[in-house]
Design an enzyme around this catalytic site. Sequence first.
Site, PDB file in Angstrom:
ATOM      1  CE  LYS A   1       1.222  -6.669  -9.953  1.00 34.40           C
ATOM      2  NZ  LYS A   1      -0.245  -6.773  -9.391  1.00 34.40           N
TER       3      LYS A   1
ATOM      4  CE  LYS B   1       6.847  -8.417  -2.254  1.00 32.31           C
ATOM      5  NZ  LYS B   1       5.651  -7.832  -3.066  1.00 32.31           N
TER       6      LYS B   1
ATOM      7  CE  LYS C   1       2.039 -15.399  -5.018  1.00 29.17           C
ATOM      8  NZ  LYS C   1       1.159 -14.477  -5.210  1.00 29.17           N
TER       9      LYS C   1
HETATM   10  P1  ADP Z   1       3.946 -11.768  -5.267  1.00 31.96           P
HETATM   11  O1  ADP Z   1       5.281 -10.449  -4.770  1.00 31.96           O
HETATM   12  O2  ADP Z   1       4.570 -13.194  -4.720  1.00 31.96           O
HETATM   13  O3  ADP Z   1       2.965 -11.665  -5.884  1.00 31.96           O
HETATM   14  P2  ADP Z   1       1.768 -10.876  -3.905  1.00 31.96           P
HETATM   15  O4  ADP Z   1       1.784  -9.488  -4.275  1.00 31.96           O
HETATM   16  O5  ADP Z   1       0.337 -11.923  -4.162  1.00 31.96           O
HETATM   17  O6  ADP Z   1       3.032 -11.490  -3.760  1.00 31.96           O
HETATM   18  O7  ADP Z   1       0.953 -11.075  -2.258  1.00 31.96           O
HETATM   19  C1  ADP Z   1       0.068 -11.656  -1.285  1.00 31.96           C
HETATM   20  C2  ADP Z   1       0.122 -10.915   0.229  1.00 31.96           C
HETATM   21  O8  ADP Z   1       1.272 -11.517   0.546  1.00 31.96           O
HETATM   22  C3  ADP Z   1       0.515  -9.436   0.335  1.00 31.96           C
HETATM   23  O9  ADP Z   1      -0.678  -8.699   1.580  1.00 31.96           O
HETATM   24  C4  ADP Z   1       1.275  -8.961   0.187  1.00 31.96           C
HETATM   25  O10 ADP Z   1       1.529  -7.603   0.981  1.00 31.96           O
HETATM   26  C5  ADP Z   1       2.085  -9.674   0.860  1.00 31.96           C
HETATM   27  N1  ADP Z   1       3.567 -10.295   0.730  1.00 31.96           N
HETATM   28  C6  ADP Z   1       4.118 -10.600   0.284  1.00 31.96           C
HETATM   29  N2  ADP Z   1       5.574 -10.970  -0.428  1.00 31.96           N
HETATM   30  C7  ADP Z   1       5.574 -10.747   0.913  1.00 31.96           C
HETATM   31  C8  ADP Z   1       6.430 -10.567   1.469  1.00 31.96           C
HETATM   32  N3  ADP Z   1       8.298 -10.780   0.958  1.00 31.96           N
HETATM   33  N4  ADP Z   1       6.725  -9.794   2.446  1.00 31.96           N
HETATM   34  C9  ADP Z   1       5.848  -9.769   3.558  1.00 31.96           C
HETATM   35  N5  ADP Z   1       4.916  -9.534   2.285  1.00 31.96           N
HETATM   36  C10 ADP Z   1       4.483  -9.939   1.452  1.00 31.96           C
END
Ligand code: ADP
Length: 322
Positions: free
Chosen positions: A111, A190, A193
């Site tokens: 981050k 991956k 957001k």
């Molecule tokens: P982002 O990466 O979009 O900010 P978060 O970190 O807020 O997402 O993740 C929220 C939940 O969704 C967590 O349990 C995370 O492991 C899951 N998650 C986020 N992106 C993915 C992805 N591309 N594939 C599978 N699970 C995901």
Amino acid sequence: MKRILSGIQPSGKLHIGNYFGMMKTMIDYMESADLYVFIVDLHALTSVHDPRRLREGTLEAAADFLALGLDPERCTFWVQSDLPEVCELTWILSTLTPMGLLERCHSFKDKTAKGIAASHGLFSYPVLMAADILLFQSEIVPVGKDQKQHLEVARDIAVKFNNTFGETFVVPEPAINENMATVPGLDGQKMSKSYGNTIPIFIEDKPLRKLVMSIQTDSTPVEEPKNPDTCNLYALLKLFMGPERLAEVHDLYVNGGAAYGHIKQELFELIRDYYAEARTKRKELLANQDYLRETLARGADKARQKATVTLDLVRDRVGLKY
Ligand code: ADP
Ligand code: TRP
């Protein structure tokens, strides 16, 4: 019944990676578990400093979960900051957390490398997450693969607390569905957001189609064989397509004849239909914010009943009760 807990940040529009990585898993557990689901607005404060966005994000995340089928009567569903107890536990745990444990966390390094300010809150993010988990004596925590290290931190902290002050916390296990571990984004990285490569769950048809059409694919001609296992379009297709049609598409990849444009159109229709009912429900929920707030307030009351039992025990163990 196992006690299962997981949270999600309201820091942007929830996407299909969030859905398959976490939300669907939680909703499916509703039948068989003592389930805890919450929206982690305190965590989101590490990256969102726009109060309006945070407020809207929190209510939208609540509407998303309920629209997708989470039943607040059959689980405990609340907003993290409605239980300030978690902040007290965070402090107590942080006095036991070795700096080195946090310094090793990839998420902090990633981050800050992406330009998010290296605040103390961002650094101690995993301690707040450990408090979330331990406060409810959670046994199982379903998350995507990216959160595995944070789960290890929570386990380490629980063990250290138990060794120092006597058996207090359940040591939680992560539950990572390896098949769904990482949903790829539009560019094949991956879906996240923070990479701007997401397909939001709730988006109007026109922009949804545009996004699906922009999924990156290679330039192999239609008639040539292609490898489905390395194709991110195929990885997304697998999430939405029934087994029979998927087997046909698989044959087209392997034997030649798979036209990306047609497959994308099919994927667009599948995603649109998959979430159609939930989309209508979400609109109704967002039009009734009083209902959303009441539901979350009831959830917080339910959560507090459990949290205070743990926090009382912790205060006693460490000597804060005199
Ligand atoms: P982002 O990466 O979009 O900010 P978060 O970190 O807020 O997402 O993740 C929220 C939940 O969704 C967590 O349990 C995370 O492991 C899951 N998650 C986020 N992106 C993915 C992805 N591309 N594939 C599978 N699970 C995901
Ligand atoms: N850090 C998690 C994420 O970004 C969200 C989270 C906060 C969480 N507290 C939690 C997940 C407790 C599971 C359990 O996805």
